[in-house]
Motif scaffolding. Structure first.
Motif, short mmCIF file in Angstrom:
data_model
loop_
_atom_site.label_atom_id
_atom_site.label_comp_id
_atom_site.label_asym_id
_atom_site.label_seq_id
_atom_site.Cartn_x
_atom_site.Cartn_y
_atom_site.Cartn_z
N HIS A 15 16.33 -46.87 -22.10
CA HIS A 15 14.87 -46.81 -22.10
C HIS A 15 14.36 -45.89 -21.00
O HIS A 15 13.42 -45.11 -21.19
CB HIS A 15 14.25 -48.20 -21.96
CG HIS A 15 14.29 -49.01 -23.20
ND1 HIS A 15 13.74 -48.61 -24.39
CD2 HIS A 15 14.84 -50.21 -23.45
CE1 HIS A 15 13.94 -49.53 -25.31
NE2 HIS A 15 14.61 -50.51 -24.77
N THR A 18 14.86 -42.38 -22.03
CA THR A 18 13.87 -42.04 -23.05
C THR A 18 12.53 -41.69 -22.41
O THR A 18 11.88 -40.72 -22.79
CB THR A 18 13.71 -43.20 -24.05
OG1 THR A 18 14.99 -43.47 -24.63
CG2 THR A 18 12.73 -42.87 -25.14
N ALA A 31 8.95 -41.00 -30.79
CA ALA A 31 10.41 -41.04 -30.82
C ALA A 31 10.91 -41.35 -32.23
O ALA A 31 11.97 -40.87 -32.65
CB ALA A 31 10.93 -42.08 -29.83
#
Length: 144
Positions: A15, A18, A31
């Protein structure tokens, strides 16, 4: 530390990567768009319901995303080869080019954050990625 702890740490690290990628590439595309194009590239044309299952999103959510991506020229709908009542979604050549550009930008953004990993750490990353990709449906079994 337990296996559950390891999985939680892995999820949190992914995460974080990301978020770093989104911030450093200044890309405002969701995404889910990149995930959908990757799934279509890797698994071929899909029914919307099957694509939603692969992507782990609701069918209405996937339908909205497909419509947006189709409008942007990234996807195209076609007829299922075995059942003309069913439509399938495919990535367009432009969609695949956009995915390639995103992957290049993603690599460039993340490279500085992992540049100092040792060969052994890269081997561990590769082994983890291979094992988990199969188990979560990102890669068909026996693909490697």
């Amino acid at each position: 530390m337990t296996r559950d702890d390891d999985l939680q740490r892995l999820i949190l690290a992914v995460h974080a990567l990301t978020r770093i990628a989104a911030l450093e590439t200044k890309n405002d595309a969701p995404a889910a768009q990149w995930r959908t194009l990757t799934l279509l590239r890797d698994h071929g044309p899909q029914r919307i319901g099957d694509l939603a299952t692969l992507s782990r999103v609701s069918q209405p959510g996937m339908t909205r995303l497909v419509h947006q991506m189709e409008t942007a020229g990234l996807l195209v709908r076609g007829i299922h080869p075995d059942d003309s009542r069913v439509s399938v979604v495919s990535a367009t050549d432009e969609g695949l080019r956009e995915l390639d550009r995103w992957m290049e930008a993603l690599s460039a953004a993340l490279s500085p954050h992992v540049a100092d990993l040792t060969d052994a750490e890269w081997d561990a990353v590769r082994m983890s990625a291979d094992a988990l990709a199969v188990r979560v449906g990102l890669e068909p079994e026996g693909a490697r």
